[in-house]
Design an enzyme around this catalytic site. Structure first.
Site, PDB file in Angstrom:
ATOM      1  N   HIS A  68     -18.282 -56.527 -19.456  1.00  0.00           N
ATOM      2  CA  HIS A  68     -19.026 -56.503 -18.812  1.00  0.00           C
ATOM      3  C   HIS A  68     -19.357 -55.249 -18.611  1.00  0.00           C
ATOM      4  CE1 HIS A  68     -19.401 -55.867 -14.565  1.00  0.00           C
ATOM      5  NE2 HIS A  68     -17.819 -56.284 -14.535  1.00  0.00           N
ATOM      6  N   CYS A  69     -20.219 -54.228 -18.606  1.00  0.00           N
ATOM      7  CA  CYS A  69     -21.005 -52.741 -18.544  1.00  0.00           C
ATOM      8  C   CYS A  69     -21.599 -53.443 -17.028  1.00  0.00           C
ATOM      9  CB  CYS A  69     -21.755 -52.190 -19.553  1.00  0.00           C
ATOM     10  SG  CYS A  69     -23.960 -52.752 -20.316  1.00  0.00           S
ATOM     11  N   ILE A  70     -22.356 -52.261 -17.063  1.00  0.00           N
ATOM     12  CA  ILE A  70     -23.347 -52.517 -15.217  1.00  0.00           C
ATOM     13  C   ILE A  70     -24.734 -53.315 -15.758  1.00  0.00           C
ATOM     14  CG2 ILE A  70     -24.949 -50.451 -15.719  1.00  0.00           C
ATOM     15  CD1 ILE A  70     -23.773 -49.846 -13.043  1.00  0.00           C
TER      16      ILE A  70
END
Length: 638
Positions: free
Chosen positions: A25-27
């Site tokens: 996941h990213c932000i």
């Protein structure tokens, strides 16, 4: 919000867990690598509650979640049984300094067990307290069972560390557990008591060691590995290397059982013959050295550790001391390090109490109440980051009071006898086998004194309401910079020089639709991102391409440098701040290489959005070209 059902629905509609190669996941979004994207039901996902939209880019199937992506990611990993890991080298190929890597290694090994470690220590501490008060007989069954409950983790500590260390080093955790089980195997531990040694090695030196058994003619120095720390960590490091080597050279058809077999056959004898004795001697020297420093001047040692402990915590440096303390417990049964920092949470509680009583700002009072309570119980982050650091003087007075309290602890000779709890729950861990003495009473006196001193200094000299007017977590709206139309507006300034664009004009539907927040985009002309407000860093993704900041006025701001730049895995980005840090408007936060990012094929349009936009009336600038620190977005609380 419960994320379990959402995770199930997401996994089902990306084609099931068998269709997932990996997920990170990213932000703002989950990034799946799917075996077959045609099996994913994009329309269903896009209309699902909790999902903003879906994007396909760079070989990734991206499910956009928004602010709650870390929680959803955890639920997806748990539900799907996926490997929960970000790339080890998420910062773009630079592993950092040797010291930073050491701190990261220690925290990765010890963090997973700190909760149960503290709980076990508390049980042992309270058991000792009950005996000291005459409530229990140390020969009775109740005491014995409670002692087993509290002592089991410490006796088999190598087994838990074998798991966490192997996981940290990239090996199979269960191999680490088996290595540790061999080290504490009862039949081997009991050999020295069963007969005379065959001969003695290193006679007449500090490393003199009797030899009771041999392995193919090689002498084996039997040590006591129960409750040890360093031997299993070193052994796990080499075991992970061995396992990776055998995984490369052994055919896949027999890899499942031959890799662990050869790894164990080599590493366990090697540990008994070489690694274990050397690591044990090293741990004994380490314990002796810390006690020697303490014995030179307990008062100075207490003042130094007590005064700087919260600073160590801020920078993660305390992880270098925690394993030394644990090692002291296992080697000598006593540790002064964690005892000398006992006062810091009470000093912080005293400073926060003064803020709570004296502040005229209702938001500050609301934040102070739970922060005070959590500090009493040894949880300092809410009070430190939320109250003391933003107001500055309360934090300074906390350090001063904690230093004096640490010196008092050194004077009274307070030491820890078990790895106890935090805050008030740490007190029972100071009780020696003989019962409550002046060292225990002195700890209580020092904690009370530190709390009262921090309270008095903060109350009378903290400038609480004056500081709140300028830089506190709960300040009144800041005066806007030139260009703001209303005096009381909260202004978000531009984080860099560049060209202003509408969100609707950028090539990311999640941001363009406003689903992730309201604001504008800026095409930066230089690679320096400065803080658009004063506040705290609420999120900093490991690849440093995106940052979240919560302003002093409560605005939650997300800045995402470029589109899809997470795929650069940190290349061309350098962060100058950390998550949880206090930042001031105009402070340099991130540097990035504009030319290299564009040459890599990525668009640099940077959304600057307010994610809690429902709480504000938002007015964006009409300017097309903007300079760093010019007014970009004006907010007015609804």
């Amino acid at each position: 919000m419960k994320y379990g059902q959402l995770a199930k629905d997401i996994i089902k509609n990306v084609g099931g867990k068998e269709n997932v190669n990996s997920v990170v996941h990213c932000i703002t979004r989950l990034r799946f690598k799917l075996k077959d994207e045609s099996k994913a039901n994009t329309e269903v996902l896009e209309n699902m509650d909790g999902v903003v939209t879906v994007r396909k880019s760079g070989g990734q199937y991206q499910v956009v979640i928004g602010n709650h992506v870390p929680e959803v990611y955890k639920a997806v990993v748990a539900e799907g049984g996926f490997e929960s890991a970000q790339p080890d080298n998420a910062d773009g190929g630079e592993k950092g300094s040797l010291f930073n890597r050491f701190i990261d290694m220690i925290s990765g090994i010890f963090t997973p067990i700190l909760g149960v470690l503290a709980a076990s220590g508390m049980i042992k501490g309270f058991n000792a307290l009950f005996v000291a008060l005459g409530w229990l007989d140390d020969t009775g069954g109740t005491y014995q069972i409670l002692n087993a409950v509290g002592d089991a983790l410490f006796y088999f500590l190598p087994v838990l560390l074998g798991y966490t260390a192997m996981k940290k080093f990239g090996g199979t955790p269960f191999l680490g557990m088996v290595i540790a089980m061999a080290l504490v195997y009862p039949a081997l531990e009991g050999i020295p008591a069963a007969g005379d040694p065959l001969y003695t090695l290193f006679a007449g030196t500090m490393f003199e060691s009797p030899v009771y058994i041999e392995f193919f003619g090689i002498p084996v120095i039997l040590m006591t590995y129960s409750m040890s720390v360093i031997p299993i960590i070193v052994s796990a490091f080499f075991a992970a290397k061995l396992e990776k080597f055998f995984a490369r050279v052994i055919p896949s058809v027999v890899r499942m059982f031959l890799v662990p077999m050869f790894t164990l056959l080599i590493i366990i004898p090697l540990t008994f013959i070489v690694i274990g004795p050397i690591a044990t001697w090293a741990s004994q020297l380490l314990g002796t050295a810390t006690v020697w420093v303490y014995d030179l001047s307990p008062i100075i040692a207490g003042a130094f550790l007590g005064g700087f402990w919260l600073v160590f915590v801020m920078f993660g440096l305390h992880w270098g001391l925690v394993p030394i303390a644990i090692n002291n417990f296992t080697v000598g049964g006593v540790d002064p390090i964690l005892a000398l920092v006992f006062v810091h949470s009470f000093a912080l509680a005293g400073a926060i109490l003064a803020v709570w009583i004296k502040s005229r700002n209702q938001k500050t009072k609301t934040l102070s109440a739970p922060a005070f309570i959590s500090s009493i119980f040894g949880v300092t982050e809410p009070g430190m980051y939320g109250i003391a650091l933003p107001l500055k003087k309360p934090f300074i007075f906390t350090l001063v009071s904690s230093a004096i309290g640490g010196a008092m602890l050194g004077f009274f000779g307070t030491k820890g006898y078990v790895m106890g709890g935090l805050g008030i729950f740490q007190i029972p861990s100071f009780i020696p086998q003989e019962g409550i003495d002046m060292s225990v009473i002195g700890a209580i006196i020092a904690a009370a004194f530190g709390m009262v001193l921090a309270f008095a200094l903060t109350y009378f000299f903290g400038g609480i309401n004056k500081n709140e007017a300028s830089n506190s977590v709960a300040a009144e709206p800041m005066q806007p910079l030139a260009g703001a139309k209303e005096v009381n507006n909260h202004v978000i300034v531009s984080p860099f020089n560049g060209r202003v664009k509408s969100l609707a004009d950028i090539g990311d539907t999640a941001f363009a639709s406003g689903a992730l927040g309201k604001g504008v985009a800026v095409e930066p002309s230089e690679g320096k991102l400065h803080a658009p407000v004063s506040g705290s860093v609420s999120a900093l993704f490991p690849t440093h391409h995106a940052i979240g900041i919560t302003s002093d006025e409560g605005a939650e701001i997300l800045i995402h440098v470029g589109l899809d730049t997470v795929q650069l895995e940190g290349k061309h980005f350098t962060a100058h701040t950390t998550q949880g840090s206090r930042v001031e408007k105009g402070q340099l936060l991130i540097e990035f290489d504009v030319k290299a990012i564009k040459e890599a094929g990525y668009e640099l349009s940077t959304p600057v959005v307010v994610t809690n936009h429902d709480q504000f009336e938002i007015t964006a600038t009409n300017e097309q070209e903007i300079k760093n620190q010019d007014s970009l977005i004006e907010l007015k609380a609804k």
